[in-house]
Structure formats: C-alpha cells, structure tokens
Design an enzyme around this catalytic site. Structure first.
Site, PDB file in Angstrom:
ATOM      1  N   ARG A  35     150.703  18.524  83.233  1.00  0.00           N
ATOM      2  CA  ARG A  35     150.634  18.930  84.640  1.00  0.00           C
ATOM      3  C   ARG A  35     149.292  19.458  85.098  1.00  0.00           C
ATOM      4  NH1 ARG A  35     155.973  22.362  84.089  1.00  0.00           N
ATOM      5  NH2 ARG A  35     154.917  22.500  82.089  1.00  0.00           N
ATOM      6  N   ARG A  44     154.133  11.356  87.339  1.00  0.00           N
ATOM      7  CA  ARG A  44     155.361  12.130  87.085  1.00  0.00           C
ATOM      8  C   ARG A  44     156.274  12.089  88.307  1.00  0.00           C
ATOM      9  NH1 ARG A  44     159.291  14.528  86.685  1.00  0.00           N
ATOM     10  NH2 ARG A  44     159.748  16.584  85.839  1.00  0.00           N
ATOM     11  N   ASP A  81     158.794  13.520  74.173  1.00  0.00           N
ATOM     12  CA  ASP A  81     159.161  14.926  74.028  1.00  0.00           C
ATOM     13  C   ASP A  81     160.006  15.103  72.780  1.00  0.00           C
ATOM     14  OD1 ASP A  81     158.992  17.557  75.743  1.00  0.00           O
ATOM     15  OD2 ASP A  81     160.953  17.548  74.784  1.00  0.00           O
ATOM     16  N   TYR A 157     167.209  24.247  70.356  1.00  0.00           N
ATOM     17  CA  TYR A 157     167.562  23.773  71.711  1.00  0.00           C
ATOM     18  C   TYR A 157     168.965  23.164  71.729  1.00  0.00           C
ATOM     19  CZ  TYR A 157     162.699  24.517  73.026  1.00  0.00           C
ATOM     20  OH  TYR A 157     161.486  25.099  73.280  1.00  0.00           O
TER      21      TYR A 157
HETATM   22  O1  CP3 Z   1     151.054  16.859  73.776  1.00  0.00           O
HETATM   23  C1  CP3 Z   1     151.189  15.876  74.553  1.00  0.00           C
HETATM   24  O2  CP3 Z   1     150.399  15.625  75.493  1.00  0.00           O
HETATM   25  C2  CP3 Z   1     152.299  14.891  74.247  1.00  0.00           C
HETATM   26  C3  CP3 Z   1     153.566  15.081  74.861  1.00  0.00           C
HETATM   27  C4  CP3 Z   1     154.451  16.274  74.525  1.00  0.00           C
HETATM   28  C5  CP3 Z   1     155.282  16.887  75.495  1.00  0.00           C
HETATM   29  N1  CP3 Z   1     156.064  17.808  74.864  1.00  0.00           N
HETATM   30  C6  CP3 Z   1     155.308  16.530  76.926  1.00  0.00           C
HETATM   31  C7  CP3 Z   1     155.949  17.448  77.881  1.00  0.00           C
HETATM   32  C8  CP3 Z   1     154.704  16.914  73.306  1.00  0.00           C
HETATM   33  C9  CP3 Z   1     154.039  16.694  71.953  1.00  0.00           C
HETATM   34  C10 CP3 Z   1     155.731  17.873  73.537  1.00  0.00           C
HETATM   35  C11 CP3 Z   1     156.302  18.712  72.468  1.00  0.00           C
HETATM   36  C12 CP3 Z   1     157.319  19.705  72.807  1.00  0.00           C
HETATM   37  N2  CP3 Z   1     158.307  19.627  73.756  1.00  0.00           N
HETATM   38  C13 CP3 Z   1     157.499  20.915  72.094  1.00  0.00           C
HETATM   39  C14 CP3 Z   1     156.688  21.340  70.885  1.00  0.00           C
HETATM   40  C15 CP3 Z   1     155.360  21.892  71.239  1.00  0.00           C
HETATM   41  C16 CP3 Z   1     155.410  23.181  72.025  1.00  0.00           C
HETATM   42  O3  CP3 Z   1     154.982  23.156  73.184  1.00  0.00           O
HETATM   43  O4  CP3 Z   1     155.846  24.206  71.458  1.00  0.00           O
HETATM   44  C17 CP3 Z   1     158.571  21.600  72.673  1.00  0.00           C
HETATM   45  C18 CP3 Z   1     159.124  22.954  72.249  1.00  0.00           C
HETATM   46  C19 CP3 Z   1     159.092  20.764  73.717  1.00  0.00           C
HETATM   47  C20 CP3 Z   1     160.278  21.026  74.576  1.00  0.00           C
HETATM   48  C21 CP3 Z   1     159.906  21.087  76.008  1.00  0.00           C
HETATM   49  N3  CP3 Z   1     159.489  20.015  76.765  1.00  0.00           N
HETATM   50  C22 CP3 Z   1     159.916  22.224  76.827  1.00  0.00           C
HETATM   51  C23 CP3 Z   1     160.296  23.629  76.379  1.00  0.00           C
HETATM   52  C24 CP3 Z   1     159.503  21.813  78.092  1.00  0.00           C
HETATM   53  C25 CP3 Z   1     159.443  22.644  79.334  1.00  0.00           C
HETATM   54  C26 CP3 Z   1     158.293  23.552  79.359  1.00  0.00           C
HETATM   55  C27 CP3 Z   1     157.195  22.965  80.164  1.00  0.00           C
HETATM   56  O5  CP3 Z   1     156.037  23.065  79.731  1.00  0.00           O
HETATM   57  O6  CP3 Z   1     157.525  22.443  81.230  1.00  0.00           O
HETATM   58  C28 CP3 Z   1     159.205  20.424  78.026  1.00  0.00           C
HETATM   59  C29 CP3 Z   1     158.710  19.559  79.112  1.00  0.00           C
HETATM   60  C30 CP3 Z   1     157.457  18.783  78.881  1.00  0.00           C
HETATM   61  N4  CP3 Z   1     157.162  18.087  77.739  1.00  0.00           N
HETATM   62  C31 CP3 Z   1     156.394  18.591  79.828  1.00  0.00           C
HETATM   63  C32 CP3 Z   1     155.458  17.752  79.196  1.00  0.00           C
HETATM   64  C33 CP3 Z   1     154.178  17.218  79.791  1.00  0.00           C
HETATM   65  C34 CP3 Z   1     156.343  19.152  81.229  1.00  0.00           C
HETATM   66  C35 CP3 Z   1     157.432  18.564  82.054  1.00  0.00           C
HETATM   67  C36 CP3 Z   1     157.009  17.990  83.362  1.00  0.00           C
HETATM   68  O7  CP3 Z   1     156.012  17.257  83.465  1.00  0.00           O
HETATM   69  O8  CP3 Z   1     157.747  18.240  84.322  1.00  0.00           O
END
Ligand code: CP3
Length: 350
Positions: A35, A44, A81, A157
């Site tokens: 984002r 997105r 994700d 989760y």
């Molecule tokens: O790193 C990258 O660029 C690759 C993509 C990636 C995402 N999530 C995209 C994402 C990776 C490697 C992850 C890993 C992930 N997802 C983890 C482990 C790493 C960490 O951050 O601790 C975890 C715990 C998740 C679970 C998850 N996904 C959560 C808790 C959330 C919401 C929090 C947030 O930041 O919004 C997501 C959503 C998410 N995953 C987004 C992205 C770009 C944002 C959502 C959006 O664009 O609306």
C-alpha cells in the site's frame, strides 16, 4: 541483452544463501509490494478483494513487478499471502477493509475435519501460474522468492479467526489437546510442502517461511510447534528440490535463533528488528546466511539517521553471508522516496 545465469553465474541474491559474502550485499524488503506504492493501490482497487488479487495471476504478477521496476531490488517476492493456505484448504478467509484478516475460527478436531488438502490444488495452481508469469517477466538477474507462512503462525489465524495480541487461542489449544493441535499443524505442514513445491516447479529460486508469531511460545513449545514443523518442510523440500535455498523467519525469537538454525537446516535466517547485530554476526560466521534487520519505522522517518543505521548494519555484517532487509514488513506510511534512498545507501561503495 539478457543472459540466463549459468551454474557459474548465479543470481547475486542467491550467493549469501550458498555461504558466500558479496559487497554490496543483495537487498530486497519484506512487503516491498504494497500500500505504500500508489501503483499498487490502483491495481488493488481494480482487483476487488485482496484474495481476488492473490488469485488473479496477471494482477499478482504485475504488483510483484512494481517495486522491481522502481528500485531494481536483487529479489522479487511472489505477491500472495500466508492465509492463502487455509483459504485453499477450505476455511473461509476474508480481508475486511482496514481491519485485517477474518476467518471462521477452528478450535476443535470437528472444525478441522472441514479442511482438506484435496480441495487446495486449484487455488495453489493459480499461485503457481503467477510464479510462471513472473519468471518470464523478471529481469534475468533478479531472483524470485516464493513463500508460505510457517504452520505455527498460520495456525494462530486459523484458530483465533483473526490476528490477536498474544495468540492465546492457539497456545491454549496446544496445551489443552496437544494431539489434536498436532493434527492441525500436520495438515498445515503437508499443505505448505505442496504449496512451496508447486512454487519451485513453477520457477521460484528460493523460499522464505514466515513465522511472524514464533516469539509468543514458551521454549519447549517453540521446539514442538516452530522448529519441528519447519524442519519437516525444509527436509521435504530439500528432498524434492535440493538446489533451492530456504530462509526461515522466526520473528521475535532472537534468543532461540541459533537453535532454530541448527535444528531446522535452513540456509538463511531473517532477523527481526530487535535481534542484536552481534547474534546476526555470530550466525553468519557459522556459514548460515543472515537477512535483516533495519527498523521499518526508520524507513518512514528517513534522513541521515536512516543512512547511518544502514552503514552500521553493513559494517557489522561485512565479509559475511548477508542479505540486506528490514526486520519486518514495510508499513503503508513509508514514503517511496525513502525506499530509493535506502537502496542507494546499501549499494554505495563501502
Ligand atoms: O512481501 C511482499 O511484498 C509479498 C506479499 C506478502 C503479503 N503478505 C501481502 C499482503 C507477504 C509475504 C505477506 C506475508 C504475511 N501475511 C504475513 C507474514 C509476514 C508479516 O507481516 O508478519 C502475515 C502475518 C500475513 C497475514 C496478513 N495479510 C495480515 C495480518 C494482513 C493485514 C495487515 C495489513 O498489513 O493489512 C494481510 C494483508 C496483506 N498481505 C496486505 C498485503 C500487501 C495488505 C492488504 C491490502 O492491500 O489491502
């Protein structure tokens, strides 16, 4: 002109993972697609839901490439994700706008019986298709990292139904009914092996296992729920794809890192922001690649404080197998120009 790297000319990101030191160190950043980038926000919005974005190979590949075009990182990370795995297994996963993930919680064996690996293949295939598109769309010198969540973190989760401050529901199930909880971890471990193996077959050069909540476990529980499942994934992937290096990221567990490295067989370990540089140095001296660990919030504030911490981390890790990264993901408030500044600083002559 493009060159396909031969055995002698490996992508530079991979060299530290083979135990070699290179200067300047390779650099990529966790959540480098996301984002904070206006071009990500545009795709997105067009994609509809977050999971639709993950399951539409053309769009997922596009957002993976966006930060590579801007910054020329040494590695791209597949856009997906960690919660794709429970979603593919049949648990209903949603991402509520501004609220993070929501799942229908599973807290018993009866709930677990609703999940199954046979259902997962269709969705895993969509992610593998993204990897295929990426391998042909990326510059030859850019490595492609595939990933999954570690079984423990994904289980937090699955059981809680959302992010939680202390991962209490999963920790309680593990104490109350260790055999039942082991079945959940076993299913997530099997699914992770299939999911990662599919990514490697489609063209991923390296893999990272994200264990974001490893730090919440007591030390005996850490061995059972973090080390053992990770070791099983590493040995199964190595049996099928011996050349593919694997990075572990047991976040919040600096005191356990050396044990984690020894017992899991990972080729590299990603260190969170709180990990002392001295521990990182010691692990890298043992020949395991270390990745990390700049504070993502220092990337938000930027300026000379950013440069001097980058210099310090580089200096401590000089001559060792090291990959520059953050200690956790980029936060949405990050100014994109600070990321450019960071990359310049990592790549300037020492
Ligand atoms: O790193 C990258 O660029 C690759 C993509 C990636 C995402 N999530 C995209 C994402 C990776 C490697 C992850 C890993 C992930 N997802 C983890 C482990 C790493 C960490 O951050 O601790 C975890 C715990 C998740 C679970 C998850 N996904 C959560 C808790 C959330 C919401 C929090 C947030 O930041 O919004 C997501 C959503 C998410 N995953 C987004 C992205 C770009 C944002 C959502 C959006 O664009 O609306």
């Amino acid at each position: 002109m493009r060159h396909e790297p031969s055995e002698t000319r490996e992508r530079r990101f991979l060299l530290p993972l083979r135990g070699k030191s290179i200067a300047p160190p390779p650099v990529w950043l966790m959540r480098q697609a996301g984002r904070y980038l206006p071009e990500y926000r545009k795709v997105r919005t067009e994609a509809g839901s977050f999971l639709d974005l993950c399951y539409t190979p053309e769009l997922a590949a596009e957002v993976t490439l966006q930060p590579i075009r801007r910054y020329g990182f040494d590695a791209a990370i597949l856009f997906s994700d960690i919660l794709v795995v429970p979603d593919a297994l049949g648990q209903n996963v949603r991402f509520a706008e501004g609220e993070g993930p929501r799942l229908d919680p599973i807290r018993s064996l009866e709930g677990l019986s609703r999940l199954g690996l046979s259902k997962a293949h269709e969705k895993f295939a969509l992610v593998a298709k993204t990897v295929e598109l990426l391998r042909s769309g990326l510059p030859a010198e850019t490595a492609l990292i595939g990933f999954c969540g570690a079984p423990w973190t994904v289980a937090t989760y699955v059981v809680e139904g959302r992010g939680s401050p202390d991962q209490g529901a999963a920790r309680s199930w593990a104490y109350r009914d260790p055999e039942g909880f082991a079945q959940l971890i076993g299913l997530l471990t099997d699914a992770s092996i299939e999911y990662l193996s599919g990514q490697v077959r489609a063209g991923a050069d390296a893999l990272q296992i994200f264990d974001s909540w490893a730090g919440s476990l007591a030390d005996d529980q850490f061995e059972t729920w973090v080390i053992q499942p990770t070791a099983r994934i590493v040995s199964a992937i190595k049996a099928r794809h011996p050349q593919v290096p694997i990075i572990g990221f047991p976040r919040g567990a600096a005191a356990q890192l050396e044990r984690f490295v020894q017992m899991t067989g990972v080729d590299g370990v990603s260190c969170d922001t709180s990990c002392p540089l001295g521990i990182m140095q010691r692990i890298a001296r043992g020949g395991t690649a270390v990745q990390g660990n700049l504070d993502p919030l220092l990337l938000v504030s930027g300026g000379e404080a950013l440069d001097s911490r980058v210099d310090e981390i580089r200096a401590v890790m000089a001559g060792l197998p090291f990959i520059f990264n953050l200690g956790h993901g980029i936060v949405p408030e990050t100014p994109p120009e600070n990321v450019a500044r960071l990359v310049r600083c990592v790549r300037k002559d020492p």
